[in-house]
Design a protein around this motif. Structure first.
Motif, mmCIF file in Angstrom:
data_model
loop_
_atom_site.group_PDB
_atom_site.id
_atom_site.type_symbol
_atom_site.label_atom_id
_atom_site.label_comp_id
_atom_site.label_asym_id
_atom_site.label_seq_id
_atom_site.Cartn_x
_atom_site.Cartn_y
_atom_site.Cartn_z
ATOM 1 N N MET A 1 -22.881 -34.402 43.283
ATOM 2 C CA MET A 1 -23.426 -33.549 42.306
ATOM 3 C C MET A 1 -23.145 -32.015 42.701
ATOM 4 O O MET A 1 -23.542 -31.651 43.770
ATOM 5 C CB MET A 1 -25.007 -34.015 42.495
ATOM 6 N N ARG A 2 -23.102 -31.236 41.530
ATOM 7 C CA ARG A 2 -22.829 -29.788 41.721
ATOM 8 C C ARG A 2 -23.908 -29.181 41.411
ATOM 9 O O ARG A 2 -24.390 -29.462 40.376
ATOM 10 C CB ARG A 2 -21.454 -29.500 40.946
ATOM 11 N N LEU A 3 -24.235 -28.174 42.211
ATOM 12 C CA LEU A 3 -25.729 -27.461 41.820
ATOM 13 C C LEU A 3 -25.115 -26.279 40.926
ATOM 14 O O LEU A 3 -24.199 -25.619 41.133
ATOM 15 C CB LEU A 3 -26.148 -26.780 43.210
ATOM 16 N N ILE A 4 -25.719 -26.233 39.852
ATOM 17 C CA ILE A 4 -25.486 -24.859 39.061
ATOM 18 C C ILE A 4 -26.734 -23.774 39.006
ATOM 19 O O ILE A 4 -27.821 -24.075 38.964
ATOM 20 C CB ILE A 4 -25.493 -25.281 37.533
ATOM 21 N N LEU A 5 -26.259 -22.647 39.818
ATOM 22 C CA LEU A 5 -27.378 -21.855 39.772
ATOM 23 C C LEU A 5 -27.858 -21.097 38.707
ATOM 24 O O LEU A 5 -27.016 -20.892 37.563
ATOM 25 C CB LEU A 5 -26.517 -20.359 40.695
ATOM 26 N N PRO A 6 -29.340 -20.579 38.741
ATOM 27 C CA PRO A 6 -29.635 -20.049 37.537
ATOM 28 C C PRO A 6 -28.885 -18.809 37.028
ATOM 29 O O PRO A 6 -28.811 -18.630 35.835
ATOM 30 C CB PRO A 6 -31.107 -19.638 37.884
ATOM 31 N N SER A 7 -28.075 -17.991 37.813
ATOM 32 C CA SER A 7 -27.647 -16.893 37.340
ATOM 33 C C SER A 7 -26.152 -17.585 36.574
ATOM 34 O O SER A 7 -25.903 -16.883 35.576
ATOM 35 C CB SER A 7 -27.060 -15.894 38.536
ATOM 36 N N LYS A 8 -25.603 -18.402 36.994
ATOM 37 C CA LYS A 8 -24.178 -19.101 36.614
ATOM 38 C C LYS A 8 -24.759 -19.846 35.145
ATOM 39 O O LYS A 8 -24.128 -19.367 34.285
ATOM 40 C CB LYS A 8 -23.853 -19.870 37.321
ATOM 41 N N PHE A 9 -25.889 -20.285 35.196
ATOM 42 C CA PHE A 9 -26.260 -20.847 34.014
ATOM 43 C C PHE A 9 -26.676 -19.841 32.732
ATOM 44 O O PHE A 9 -26.372 -19.820 31.577
ATOM 45 C CB PHE A 9 -27.626 -21.652 34.109
ATOM 46 N N THR A 10 -27.438 -18.865 33.269
ATOM 47 C CA THR A 10 -27.714 -17.773 32.320
ATOM 48 C C THR A 10 -26.358 -17.229 31.729
ATOM 49 O O THR A 10 -26.259 -16.969 30.646
ATOM 50 C CB THR A 10 -28.552 -16.719 32.956
ATOM 51 N N GLU A 11 -25.449 -16.840 32.616
ATOM 52 C CA GLU A 11 -24.090 -16.189 32.254
ATOM 53 C C GLU A 11 -23.442 -17.052 31.109
ATOM 54 O O GLU A 11 -22.811 -16.714 30.262
ATOM 55 C CB GLU A 11 -23.220 -16.106 33.119
ATOM 56 N N ALA A 59 -37.828 -15.147 31.823
ATOM 57 C CA ALA A 59 -37.502 -16.115 30.594
ATOM 58 C C ALA A 59 -36.307 -16.865 30.932
ATOM 59 O O ALA A 59 -36.095 -17.915 30.599
ATOM 60 C CB ALA A 59 -37.486 -15.227 29.490
ATOM 61 N N ASN A 60 -35.260 -16.258 31.474
ATOM 62 C CA ASN A 60 -33.935 -16.871 31.679
ATOM 63 C C ASN A 60 -33.806 -17.937 32.956
ATOM 64 O O ASN A 60 -33.418 -19.001 32.694
ATOM 65 C CB ASN A 60 -32.884 -15.717 32.271
ATOM 66 N N ILE A 61 -34.775 -17.670 34.109
ATOM 67 C CA ILE A 61 -34.949 -18.450 34.942
ATOM 68 C C ILE A 61 -35.736 -19.848 34.301
ATOM 69 O O ILE A 61 -35.410 -20.964 34.757
ATOM 70 C CB ILE A 61 -35.688 -17.885 36.181
ATOM 71 N N ALA A 62 -36.817 -19.503 33.571
ATOM 72 C CA ALA A 62 -37.345 -20.569 33.009
ATOM 73 C C ALA A 62 -36.609 -21.664 32.173
ATOM 74 O O ALA A 62 -36.628 -22.850 32.289
ATOM 75 C CB ALA A 62 -38.795 -19.957 32.194
ATOM 76 N N TYR A 63 -35.734 -20.837 31.475
ATOM 77 C CA TYR A 63 -34.667 -21.557 30.685
ATOM 78 C C TYR A 63 -33.854 -22.569 31.358
ATOM 79 O O TYR A 63 -33.427 -23.713 31.217
ATOM 80 C CB TYR A 63 -34.075 -20.750 29.578
ATOM 81 N N ALA A 64 -33.354 -21.709 32.393
ATOM 82 C CA ALA A 64 -32.365 -22.379 33.241
ATOM 83 C C ALA A 64 -33.118 -23.896 33.882
ATOM 84 O O ALA A 64 -32.455 -24.859 33.933
ATOM 85 C CB ALA A 64 -32.032 -21.591 34.571
ATOM 86 N N TYR A 65 -34.586 -23.612 34.580
ATOM 87 C CA TYR A 65 -34.799 -24.970 34.999
ATOM 88 C C TYR A 65 -35.337 -25.890 33.799
ATOM 89 O O TYR A 65 -35.137 -27.223 34.083
ATOM 90 C CB TYR A 65 -36.145 -24.447 35.775
ATOM 91 N N CYS A 67 -33.678 -26.408 31.295
ATOM 92 C CA CYS A 67 -32.329 -27.091 30.760
ATOM 93 C C CYS A 67 -31.739 -28.006 31.813
ATOM 94 O O CYS A 67 -31.327 -29.003 31.331
ATOM 95 C CB CYS A 67 -31.525 -26.067 30.237
ATOM 96 N N LEU A 68 -32.001 -27.413 32.971
ATOM 97 C CA LEU A 68 -31.241 -28.235 33.995
ATOM 98 C C LEU A 68 -31.935 -29.480 34.637
ATOM 99 O O LEU A 68 -31.297 -30.294 35.371
ATOM 100 C CB LEU A 68 -30.836 -27.359 35.111
#
Length: 147
Positions: A1-11, A59-65, A67-68
């Protein structure tokens, strides 16, 4: 399983309506924010000046979690109802409106100003403390953001 970091998700996912155009979110000029987005710390305190992206990061961190992680519950707390409403409209609704992935995961029929729901049961709830934090008791959340 590959981890997607919140910063990468946001970009990759977040789009912003800027001056009549829609542009991808970018950390260009704000590289220091990556560490804040991707910190593994259970608790984070940001002591920063005005207009440096704290609410956008929240907001972006909230969206990352949301969504993921299916069924992830985020509670975002503000001092007043006006602050909560502004955060909801400017930091959550506008990116959702122009970001295809957010639009598909957070359909308009499942949204209110103070509660954003995803198709996989994650949610972002906005509340305000005003004169007492007692109004926030009993709200189950996996992450609490105080803005």
């Amino acid at each position: 399983m590959r981890l997607i970091l919140p910063s990468k998700f946001t970009e990759r996912v977040i789009r912003l309506p800027i001056a009549g155009a829609v542009i991808p979110f970018s950390f260009t000029g704000w590289e220091f924010m990556r560490r804040i987005y991707d910190s593994p710390a259970r608790h984070r305190l940001l002591k920063m000046g005005r207009q440096v992206g704290k609410s956008t990061a929240a907001a972006n961190i909230a969206y990352a979690y949301a969504c993921l992680v299916p069924s992830f519950r985020t509670l975002v707390v503000h001092p007043s109802a006006t602050n909560s409403k502004t955060f909801s409209e400017d930091r959550l609704f506008l990116p959702q409106l122009v970001s295809p992935m957010l639009k598909s995961l957070f359909p308009a029929t499942m949204q209110s100003v103070f509660h954003k729901r995803s198709v996989h049961r994650s949610s972002i709830m906005m509340r305000y403390a005003y004169l007492s934090a007692a109004r926030l008791r009993g709200i189950p959340a996996d992450m609490v953001i105080v803005d």
